[in-house]
Motif scaffolding. Structure first.
Motif, PDB file in Angstrom:
ATOM      1  N   SER A  45      -7.742 -19.929  -4.381  1.00 44.79           N
ATOM      2  CA  SER A  45      -7.954 -18.813  -3.401  1.00 44.79           C
ATOM      3  C   SER A  45      -9.028 -19.172  -2.671  1.00 44.79           C
ATOM      4  O   SER A  45      -9.080 -18.664  -1.497  1.00 44.79           O
TER       5      SER A  45
ATOM      6  N   ASP B 128      -0.994 -19.324  -1.089  1.00 44.42           N
ATOM      7  CA  ASP B 128      -1.382 -19.459  -2.677  1.00 44.42           C
ATOM      8  C   ASP B 128      -0.427 -19.609  -3.596  1.00 44.42           C
ATOM      9  O   ASP B 128       0.143 -18.568  -4.018  1.00 44.42           O
TER      10      ASP B 128
ATOM     11  N   ARG C  86     -13.939 -15.596 -14.782  1.00 45.07           N
ATOM     12  CA  ARG C  86     -13.534 -14.270 -14.176  1.00 45.07           C
ATOM     13  C   ARG C  86     -13.177 -13.231 -15.292  1.00 45.07           C
ATOM     14  O   ARG C  86     -13.281 -13.439 -16.320  1.00 45.07           O
TER      15      ARG C  86
HETATM   16 MG   LIG Z   1      -6.596 -17.589  -7.222  1.00 41.34          MG
END
Ligand SMILES: [Mg+2]
Ligand SMILES: Nc1ncnc2c1ncn2[C@@H]1O[C@H](COP(=O)(O)OP(=O)(O)O)[C@@H](O)[C@H]1O
Length: 208
Positions: A19, A97, A151
């Protein structure tokens, strides 16, 4: 007649920096005056994002590998019809992506589905469309997963074991070796700026 745009895909296991580098590729191309669409798989359309929700839902752990593959390709069919083909025809560059290679890596390498099954679906859905360039961001599983796990909540794939991702990584490396003209493998371990420099070098070389 409008010159057809180009399709650039970013691949690699969770946390390698797809990303992050996807945005960098788009910015770089825009600075060169290209019209660029950034998108992702699974997803990229209203239907595709709904399918993505099903695919990533950690509360749905028991999906059969073939169901997973078919959902990926259903989302991809929609993505091609609604986003990728119209953009390329209009002369826009598409930076995605993930794309079909991810099905070979995850549902083939990771889940063990026959490559011939995936190839059959690719033939029906992508009808010969291949990316002009695929950037494979490669890093050891533990490095990538450490980044991914920093994350928020883990999705259904991120809950898989390291062995699963080792198979996915190897499948990606095998794809790169099988398609050396299309793939460029980039070491994703160094800092973001260094990976960007490597990406930039590939873009310059491939699209002078
Ligand atoms: Mg990603
Ligand atoms: N080269 C890098 N070095 C260190 N951290 C990185 C690097 N590239 C990305 N990250 C960080 O790692 C995490 C995962 O990156 P991301 O681009 O979301 O990976 P992916 O899309 O492949 O899962 C993010 O927090 C991101 O800021």
């Amino acid at each position: 007649m409008t010159l057809r745009g180009k399709l650039i895909t970013l691949e690699g296991i969770e946390g390698v920096g797809k990303s992050t580098q996807c945005e960098f590729v788009a910015q770089t191309l825009r600075a060169l005056g290209k019209r660029v669409v950034t998108t992702r798989e699974p997803g990229g359309t209203t239907l595709g994002e709904a399918i993505r929700g099903l695919l990533l839902d950690p509360k749905l752990p028991a999906m059969a590998a073939l169901s997973e593959l078919l959902l990926m390709f259903a989302a991809r069919a929609e993505h091609l019809a609604q986003v990728i083909e119209p953009a390329l025809s209009a002369g826009e560059w598409v930076v995605s992506d993930r794309f079909t290679d991810a099905s070979y890596a995850y549902q083939g390498g990771g889940r063990g589905l026959a490559l011939s099954t995936i190839a059959a679906l690719e033939g029906i859905v992508a009808q010969g469309l291949q990316p002009d360039l695929t950037l494979l961001l490669d890093a050891p599983v533990r490095v990538a997963l450490r980044r991914a796990r920093a994350r928020a909540q883990a999705d259904r794939f991120e809950l898989e074991r390291a062995q699963f991702f080792a198979r996915v990584r190897q499948a990606y490396l095998d794809l790169a070796q099988a398609h050396p003209g299309r793939f460029r493998v980039i070491d994703a371990v160094p800092a973001v700026a260094q990976v960007q420099a490597a990406v930039l070098q590939v873009l310059r070389q491939r699209f002078p």
